[in-house]
Design a protein around this motif. Structure first.
Motif, PDB file in Angstrom:
ATOM      1  N   TYR A 218      -8.934  -5.289 -18.742  1.00  0.00           N
ATOM      2  CA  TYR A 218      -8.978  -4.466 -17.533  1.00  0.00           C
ATOM      3  C   TYR A 218     -10.430  -4.242 -17.142  1.00  0.00           C
TER       4      TYR A 218
ATOM      5  N   GLN B 196       0.468   8.078  -2.978  1.00  0.00           N
ATOM      6  CA  GLN B 196       0.839   7.416  -4.218  1.00  0.00           C
ATOM      7  C   GLN B 196       1.385   8.416  -5.250  1.00  0.00           C
TER       8      GLN B 196
ATOM      9  N   GLN C 120      -2.847  -7.543 -11.847  1.00  0.00           N
ATOM     10  CA  GLN C 120      -2.901  -6.672 -10.671  1.00  0.00           C
ATOM     11  C   GLN C 120      -4.316  -6.228 -10.312  1.00  0.00           C
ATOM     12  N   PHE C 121      -4.588  -6.235  -9.002  1.00  0.00           N
ATOM     13  CA  PHE C 121      -5.721  -5.521  -8.429  1.00  0.00           C
ATOM     14  C   PHE C 121      -5.164  -4.279  -7.759  1.00  0.00           C
ATOM     15  N   LEU C 122      -5.666  -3.127  -8.141  1.00  0.00           N
ATOM     16  CA  LEU C 122      -5.230  -1.861  -7.557  1.00  0.00           C
ATOM     17  C   LEU C 122      -6.446  -1.174  -6.933  1.00  0.00           C
TER      18      LEU C 122
ATOM     19  N   THR D 161      -0.695  -8.316  -6.620  1.00  0.00           N
ATOM     20  CA  THR D 161      -0.394  -8.845  -7.947  1.00  0.00           C
ATOM     21  C   THR D 161      -0.130 -10.339  -7.861  1.00  0.00           C
TER      22      THR D 161
ATOM     23  N   TRP E 103      -2.442  -2.630  -3.323  1.00  0.00           N
ATOM     24  CA  TRP E 103      -2.413  -3.489  -4.499  1.00  0.00           C
ATOM     25  C   TRP E 103      -2.071  -4.918  -4.137  1.00  0.00           C
TER      26      TRP E 103
ATOM     27  N   SER F 283       0.850  -1.187   0.000  1.00  0.00           N
ATOM     28  CA  SER F 283       0.000   0.000   0.000  1.00  0.00           C
ATOM     29  C   SER F 283       0.883   1.232   0.000  1.00  0.00           C
TER      30      SER F 283
ATOM     31  N   THR G 207      -3.190   4.212  -2.409  1.00  0.00           N
ATOM     32  CA  THR G 207      -3.550   2.974  -3.089  1.00  0.00           C
ATOM     33  C   THR G 207      -3.097   1.761  -2.281  1.00  0.00           C
TER      34      THR G 207
ATOM     35  N   ALA H  86     -11.806   0.379  -7.574  1.00  0.00           N
ATOM     36  CA  ALA H  86     -10.620  -0.444  -7.812  1.00  0.00           C
ATOM     37  C   ALA H  86     -10.489  -0.725  -9.300  1.00  0.00           C
TER      38      ALA H  86
ATOM     39  N   PHE I  31      -8.756  -3.674 -12.037  1.00  0.00           N
ATOM     40  CA  PHE I  31      -8.020  -4.900 -12.346  1.00  0.00           C
ATOM     41  C   PHE I  31      -7.393  -4.744 -13.720  1.00  0.00           C
TER      42      PHE I  31
END
Length: 263
Positions: A106, A26, A39-41, A88, A86, A22, A84, A64, A66
């Motif tokens: 995405y 950011q 990735q999930f962000l 991955t 994340w 995290s 953020t 979020a 993806f």
């Protein structure tokens, strides 16, 4: 907290959590070639500007993103205090999950505080876990998130069908994005983004293509002039109709009428 697994000893694992972490503040991040992992962000607070695979939008707390590996990605703060988190992952098992749930390149989706809380707990406990146990726990979390995405995609598939049916019934009228969004119960920004993700074209491009298809049918008749067909298909002017038709078909409406007769 940040983890990254590059050890070749774990290449055999079908599913591997590669990074988790995290960022309270950011900074801007640009990955023109995409990430090496899926990735999930998550936006934990504030708001950020995103550009994913050529599409631009903003995400704020409670939303979020993806992205599959290799998808061009850029994001940066659009307001102060942009944070953020994340997660991955990679592996043959991950690819099978994405295929099974038919996840696109995405996807933007909404999240609850419970998801962020679970991720932060996972982040805190991950340091004490082995790679195997961390990936096993991460598999469950990713599975739940992909199930949410799959249900969201199914819901939007139904909405896209409603939009297409509406366009078919009203192609000769002045159709607005606000009108369409209200019809399917969403906002115009979500409509534009989700429609593009699922169909590969914008709503307005889909409408223009439909109008041209209807015009081609009408041009087979001798009873309607080009000007009449333009009005009947919802084009704002005959000149704009000719311009759009030529761009889509490769010839003017008059040339198409002659060509179709010869065929």
């Amino acid at each position: 907290m940040f983890f990254e697994i590059n050890d070749p000893r774990y290449e055999w694992l079908p599913f591997l959590i590669t990074t988790i972490g995290s960022q309270e503040e950011q900074p801007a991040l640009d990955r023109p070639g995409g990430l090496r992992f899926h990735q999930f962000l998550f936006v934990t607070h504030g708001e950020g500007s995103f550009r994913v695979d050529g599409q631009s939008f903003c995400l704020s707390a409670g939303q979020a993103l993806f992205t599959r590996k290799g998808i061009p990605l850029f994001y940066a703060p659009s307001r102060r205090n942009f944070g953020t988190a994340w997660l991955t992952f990679r592996g043959s098992g991950a690819e099978e999950l994405l295929r099974y749930f038919q996840i696109p390149s995405y996807k933007v989706f909404a999240i609850g505080e419970r998801v962020i809380g679970s991720l932060k707990q996972f982040e805190q406990s991950a340091q004490q876990k082995t790679v195997l146990s961390r990936s096993a726990d991460g598999y469950s979390m990713v599975l739940n998130l992909l199930e949410q995405l799959s249900m969201l995609a199914s819901a939007w598939s139904r909405k896209v069908r409603k939009v297409n049916n509406y366009l078919e019934a009203h192609f000769n009228q002045n159709v607005s994005l606000d009108e369409l969004a209200e019809f399917i119960g969403t906002d115009r920004y979500s409509l534009c983004r989700q429609y593009r993700q699922l169909t590969g074209v914008t709503v307005m491009n889909a409408l223009r293509t439909l109008r041209v298809a209807k015009a081609k049918e009408m041009l087979l008749s001798d009873y309607l002039s080009v000007n009449q067909i333009a009005r009947s298909c919802g084009f704002e002017s005959p000149s704009y109709f000719v311009q759009v038709f030529k761009r889509v078909v490769g010839m003017t409406p008059g040339e198409y009428r002659i060509f179709s007769r010869q065929g």
